[in-house]
Structures are given as C-alpha cells and as structure tokens.
Design an enzyme around this catalytic site. Structure first.
Site, PDB file in Angstrom:
ATOM      1  N   GLY A  10     -16.567 -22.910  -5.297  1.00 48.71           N
ATOM      2  CA  GLY A  10     -16.046 -21.476  -5.790  1.00 48.71           C
ATOM      3  C   GLY A  10     -16.534 -20.381  -5.510  1.00 48.71           C
ATOM      4  O   GLY A  10     -16.719 -19.367  -6.133  1.00 48.71           O
ATOM      5  N   GLY A  13     -15.415 -16.731  -5.435  1.00 55.24           N
ATOM      6  CA  GLY A  13     -14.645 -16.275  -6.574  1.00 55.24           C
ATOM      7  C   GLY A  13     -15.283 -15.247  -7.468  1.00 55.24           C
ATOM      8  O   GLY A  13     -16.437 -14.944  -6.810  1.00 55.24           O
ATOM      9  N   GLN A  14     -14.906 -14.741  -8.720  1.00 54.42           N
ATOM     10  CA  GLN A  14     -15.253 -13.667  -9.257  1.00 54.42           C
ATOM     11  C   GLN A  14     -16.726 -13.843  -9.710  1.00 54.42           C
ATOM     12  O   GLN A  14     -17.784 -13.081  -9.453  1.00 54.42           O
ATOM     13  CB  GLN A  14     -14.588 -13.600 -10.600  1.00 54.42           C
ATOM     14  N   LEU A  15     -17.265 -15.104 -10.196  1.00 51.07           N
ATOM     15  CA  LEU A  15     -18.597 -15.380 -10.435  1.00 51.07           C
ATOM     16  C   LEU A  15     -19.435 -15.990  -9.252  1.00 51.07           C
ATOM     17  O   LEU A  15     -20.615 -15.848  -9.085  1.00 51.07           O
ATOM     18  CB  LEU A  15     -18.567 -16.318 -11.621  1.00 51.07           C
ATOM     19  N   ASP A  36     -16.273 -22.929  -0.286  1.00 53.32           N
ATOM     20  CA  ASP A  36     -14.858 -22.304  -1.057  1.00 53.32           C
ATOM     21  C   ASP A  36     -13.769 -22.793  -0.111  1.00 53.32           C
ATOM     22  O   ASP A  36     -14.018 -23.132   1.187  1.00 53.32           O
ATOM     23  CB  ASP A  36     -14.869 -20.908  -1.464  1.00 53.32           C
ATOM     24  N   ARG A  38     -11.795 -20.549   1.188  1.00 54.00           N
ATOM     25  CA  ARG A  38     -11.832 -19.536   1.957  1.00 54.00           C
ATOM     26  C   ARG A  38     -13.059 -18.855   2.004  1.00 54.00           C
ATOM     27  O   ARG A  38     -13.685 -18.846   0.996  1.00 54.00           O
ATOM     28  CB  ARG A  38     -10.505 -18.549   1.642  1.00 54.00           C
ATOM     29  N   TYR A 141      -5.784 -24.697 -19.068  1.00 52.19           N
ATOM     30  CA  TYR A 141      -7.153 -24.242 -18.423  1.00 52.19           C
ATOM     31  C   TYR A 141      -8.189 -24.648 -19.624  1.00 52.19           C
ATOM     32  O   TYR A 141      -9.174 -25.275 -19.364  1.00 52.19           O
ATOM     33  CB  TYR A 141      -7.207 -22.852 -18.322  1.00 52.19           C
ATOM     34  N   LYS A 145     -11.052 -27.323 -19.810  1.00 47.52           N
ATOM     35  CA  LYS A 145     -12.608 -27.059 -19.960  1.00 47.52           C
ATOM     36  C   LYS A 145     -13.170 -27.834 -21.086  1.00 47.52           C
ATOM     37  O   LYS A 145     -14.021 -28.323 -21.193  1.00 47.52           O
ATOM     38  CB  LYS A 145     -12.773 -25.512 -20.370  1.00 47.52           C
TER      39      LYS A 145
END
Ligand code: SER
Length: 320
Positions: A10, A13-15, A36, A38, A141, A145
């Site tokens: 990932g 991604g954002q983080l 990732d 992409r 989600y 988690k």
C-alpha cells in the site's frame, strides 16, 4: 547486525507514500521496497507492482530482496468498504494472512499492522476511550481491523512473530490524498480552503473525532517499530491520540487564515459511522510503554497544513 530490508504494501496510499519516504531516510533508499497495485508517478526508489492477495507474489519479493520487516499498509477503508462488505472483508483479511504467513515462513522478523479507531463501536465510552473495551465495530473495515488485531496477537503468542500495531485516529496530511475514509473530510477541507472554495462537509458540525497529524502518525509508527521487544505490553494494537475536534472547530481554525472560508453541512451515511466512533482516545499505555507523545494540536496542524498546501498548489496545481 545485518542490514534491515523493508517491504511496504500500500505504498501509494495516504500513509504509505509518507511512510516510504521516512523509511528510505532511515534505512537507505536501496533497503526499502515500496509495493502497490499501482505506481505513484512521482515515486523515487525501489518499487514493485504487488497484489497482496497473491501469496506467491509477496513471497517472491520477500525472497528476492531478503526482506526482514513488512509494513502492511494496504487496506480498504471504512466508508469505501461499506459499498461491498464481503469483498472488503476478503481483501483486508486475505492480504493480512498472506503477510503473516509469508513472514512466519521466511524469516521476516517484524511486521507492522495498522489498526484504527474503527475497531470501536456502539456502547463504548466515547470520551477518552480506554484501551480495552468490548470491540463491537459497526463497519466491515472495523470488523476486519478488530479481527486483524487478534490475529496479530495470535501470531506473536503462537509463533513468536513480532507483529506490532497502532490504532490510528483519522490521519491528516498534505503529502497525499486519502481514499474512502470517514475522517477524510478533515483533509479535503484544506484543499478547498487554499483554493478559496467552499466545502460541503459530509459530517455534521458537532461530530467530534480523534485525529492525528501525519508527521505524528509516521513518527509513532517508526517509534513503535524501534522499541525493544520487552517494552511492548500490547500485542493486539495500541490506542494513540493526537488531537480531537469537530468540523465546526476545524473550520474556525482555518478561518483564522482564510476569513472568507465557507462550510456547509450535508451529512450522509458516514455520519452513522462517525457516531459509533470515539470522540477522544486514552493513549496512556502507549505513553507509558514507549514514551509516545504527539507534537501537533489543532492550531499547529492547521498552520502546517495551510503552509504546505499553499506551497504545493502554487508550484504545481492539482485538483481533487
Ligand atoms: N481514517 C480511517 C477511516 O476513516 C479510520 O481508520 O476509515
């Protein structure tokens, strides 16, 4: 000591984008393998396309680079996940199982698993939410988690795999755009403000949620991964807190620099999700065990977000 080699899933991604950069600084660009589905076009460093649902593909990369640590950041977030609950469960769990199993079988010695305030649900104490209430998450989600936290603990206890985890609050940063979260209004709002546009918020004005500035979130992650093993007393996932505010308070904070900023409220299905989450978090265990201390409050975060986004838009206009 042998050189650590880090694999990040990932990473676009954002983080993941920000974490990759920090880990490159810490371990050297050659020792960090970002992966990732992409590739982020601005990315500098070692990158491999990886579908984490594919066990053999992860194993191949782990063996190719002799990976010693995995940061498993790939996941489908709370709001997006509600669109297809079963495939969200499938993706979030199968990817984590793959990471755990590849790690266990191939001498990966540390794994980071990001958990979330989404593990909490109805019937919690919503102010200063403690570390270990009953977890009754309301989103798929959050369910994935909460299950993941227990699997982390299981792999540690049963196999000695050193899995470490944080329950991130909503993460706010200028470096990357979030995707599909309930707390994402607190990032989108800044992009509108610096472009002198109004923002329609999908939560109501008084929805207080725990948040953390990206810098603090990344520092917490790296600090936790660096702590000597014996200091870690929580093998599910640590509560961490940065700040808490509601949309109205955030808008007021932005208005100090952008007096004409306008915000309207149009709550949607994300309001119900937010209503089941904590308003603030008790992170005393992280403070006691590994000296966790956030640096950014609402005021400092707002100032830093505005300054950095103004620079970003001035030098390279982007749209959301
Ligand atoms: N920021 C995440 C979300 O809103 C919470 O972990 O889904």
């Amino acid at each position: 000591m042998n050189q650590d080699v880090i694999l990040i899933t990932g990473a676009s991604g954002q983080l993941g984008i920000v974490l990759t950069e920090k880990l490159q600084e810490k371990y050297g660009i050659a020792n960090v393998i970002a992966t990732d589905l992409r590739c982020n076009t601005e990315f500098k460093g070692q990158f491999e396309i990886l579908d984490v649902t594919d066990f053999d593909a992860i194993k191949t990369i782990v063996l190719k680079y002799q990976v010693t640590q995995i940061y498993h950041m790939a996941a489908i977030l709370s709001a997006k996940g509600e669109g297809s609950p079963l495939s969200t469960w499938d993706i979030n769990m199968s990817t984590f199982f793959n990471v755990l199993e590849v790690s266990r079988l191939n001498q990966v010695n540390k794994v980071f698993f990001p958990s979330s305030i989404a593990v909490f649900g109805d019937n919690i104490q919503r102010e200063n939410t403690p570390q270990s209430p009953n977890l009754t998450p309301t989103t798929v989600y959050g369910i994935s988690k909460a299950a993941g936290e227990n699997w982390a603990n299981y792999y540690y206890k049963k196999y000695g795999l050193d899995v470490r985890s944080l329950r991130y609050p909503g993460v706010i940063g200028y470096q990357s755009l979030p995707g599909g979260g309930t707390t994402d209004y607190a990032v989108d709002i800044f992009h509108k403000a610096v472009n002198n546009e109004a923002y329609e918020c999908f939560l109501n004005a008084t929805t207080m949620l725990p948040m953390i500035y990206m810098e603090d979130a990344i520092r917490a992650t790296i600090e936790l991964m660096d702590v000597p093993k014996e200091k870690i007393t929580i093998r599910t996932s640590y509560n961490i807190a940065g700040m808490s505010f509601n949309p109205k308070q955030l808008a007021l904070s932005i208005e100090k620099s952008y007096p004409n900023f306008q915000m309207t409220y149009q709550p949607d299905f994300r309001q119900d999700i937010a209503n089941s989450w904590p308003m603030s978090i008790d992170d005393s265990q992280a403070k006691n065990d590994w000296n966790w201390q956030p640096k950014y409050n609402l005021e400092l975060m707002t100032a830093d977000m505005l300054k950095n986004l103004e620079n970003k838009y001035n030098s390279n206009p982007i749209t959301i």
